[in-house]
Design an enzyme around this catalytic site. Structure first.
Site, mmCIF file in Angstrom:
data_model
loop_
_atom_site.group_PDB
_atom_site.id
_atom_site.type_symbol
_atom_site.label_atom_id
_atom_site.label_comp_id
_atom_site.label_asym_id
_atom_site.label_seq_id
_atom_site.Cartn_x
_atom_site.Cartn_y
_atom_site.Cartn_z
ATOM 1 N N GLN A 75 -21.388 25.394 60.568
ATOM 2 C CA GLN A 75 -20.763 24.574 61.340
ATOM 3 C C GLN A 75 -21.455 24.397 62.850
ATOM 4 O OE1 GLN A 75 -17.904 22.967 61.507
ATOM 5 N NE2 GLN A 75 -17.459 23.359 59.358
ATOM 6 N N SER A 76 -22.827 24.121 62.389
ATOM 7 C CA SER A 76 -23.859 24.281 63.690
ATOM 8 C C SER A 76 -23.451 22.735 64.500
ATOM 9 C CB SER A 76 -25.185 24.297 63.287
ATOM 10 O OG SER A 76 -26.055 23.668 64.428
ATOM 11 N N ASN A 77 -23.184 23.049 65.800
ATOM 12 C CA ASN A 77 -23.245 21.666 66.536
ATOM 13 C C ASN A 77 -24.360 21.199 67.160
ATOM 14 O OD1 ASN A 77 -20.174 22.535 67.302
ATOM 15 N ND2 ASN A 77 -20.908 24.121 68.330
#
Ligand SMILES: Cc1ncc(COP(=O)(O)O)c(C=O)c1O
Length: 337
Positions: A75-77
């Site tokens: 879920q990398s921003n």
């Protein structure tokens, strides 16, 4: 520090606001709390990576890159925003995603994962938890170069000296706002992950001789590894910006009591903090970074770490997109007004 001489792209059109958190301040009955709304930065959804990418992508363009390679958690921003910056510049972007300890890749996951697909990542490679991400990214870069492309590898979290310049610039922005509004900040509280945000702020304030304490709340590592990581990046950034390194290491303050069982693993304090901000101020935090940082700030205030007359600035580094990836996380009410 003459930041104007470093190549930069622009992804945000104005300073991000600094707001007073009146209700939260009253509730906690401690120092006056302000928030720097870096969740409102430009690109797809904002967040701290946007400031770093202004300098990183400028460097990629200067190097003639046609493809950006980067990586991060599922879920990398950072991956979302790097992808958005690449698209804006007409570049391709390939991502490497590392699975979590107990969370395998789900191609249909909501949150940032949905946006990787919507924004059109050219490829997504998923690797098991514990993989050497830097080696994976460089191997992909070499593969692309063999195929005649010009890749540019953006490090995890955008945290090298170039990315940190974005937060040295943010320190200058905060000082300018502080001057315009006649507001003196004593302390800044910020996430300490891959470190570019904290390191950049430390160097930026130091370069202006501003006596503001930067408190980094760790989101993944114990102090034993986090403090050397931040200290190295502080030295590299100061060197790159020609800032005097005098006693800079003394400005590195990290707190590792709010990580819980590990990176991305929820804590009770995080759930209370996210609910508290939402229900007192109408502001969305996230469960991986800003929720744990706010849990740290709340706890430090409850323990009397700040004086009542202090002004404390919490830097909101973004990330609320990932809230949609776990719809049941906030089912229990740990904070009710
Ligand atoms: C929302 C958010 N806040 C904070 C951080 C941590 O910032 P840094 O990696 O510069 O320490 C990240 C990193 O990915 C992030 O996505």
């Amino acid at each position: 520090m003459l930041l104007a001489k470093y190549p930069r792209r622009r992804y945000t059109h104005a300073k991000t606001p600094i707001e007073k958190l009146t209700h939260l301040t009253k509730l906690l009955n401690g120092p006056t709390i302000y928030i720097k709304r870096d969740d409102l930065l430009g690109l797809a959804g904002g967040g701290n990576k946007t400031r770093k990418l202004e300098f990183l992508i400028a460097d990629a363009i200067r190097n003639g890159a046609d493809t950006i390679v980067t990586g991060g958690a599922l879920q990398s921003n950072h991956c979302r925003l790097t992808l958005a910056a690449a698209i804006k510049e007409g570049l391709k972007c390939q991502l490497i995603l590392e699975e979590g300890v107990a969370t395998p890749y789900n191609p249909n996951a909501n949150g940032n994962n949905l946006l990787f697909n919507l924004l059109g990542a050219e490829s997504i490679k998923v690797v098991p938890h514990g993989s050497d991400m830097l080696a994976e990214m460089h191997a992909l870069g070499e593969e692309l170069a063999m195929a005649g492309r010009t890749p540019y590898v953006v490090p995890i979290g955008g945290s090298n000296e170039l990315g940190s310049v974005g937060y040295a610039a943010c320190a200058q922005e905060i000082l300018q706002q502080s001057f315009e509004d006649g507001l003196v900040f004593d302390d800044v509280v910020v996430a300490s992950g891959s470190g570019g945000t904290q390191a950049g702020l430390i160097v930026g304030f130091h370069a202006s001789s501003a006596p503001i304490n930067v408190h980094g709340i760790n989101v993944s590592r114990p102090n034993e590894t986090q403090i050397p990581l931040i200290t190295n990046l502080v030295h590299q950034t100061a060197d790159y910006l020609n800032v005097s390194d005098n006693h800079l290491a003394d400005h590195v303050h990290c707190y590792d009591g709010y990580v819980g069982e590990g990176y991305t693993i929820p804590t009770q304090g995080m759930i209370e903090a996210v609910q508290m901000l939402a229900r007192t101020e109408g502001i969305l935090l996230d469960s991986v970074y800003t929720g744990k940082v706010m849990a740290g700030l709340i706890d430090l205030i409850r323990k009397g770490a700040f004086k009542k007359e202090d002004n404390v600035l919490f830097v909101h580094t973004g990330g609320s997109t990932s809230l949609y990836a776990n719809p049941t996380l906030f089912d229990d009410d740990l904070f009710v007004l």
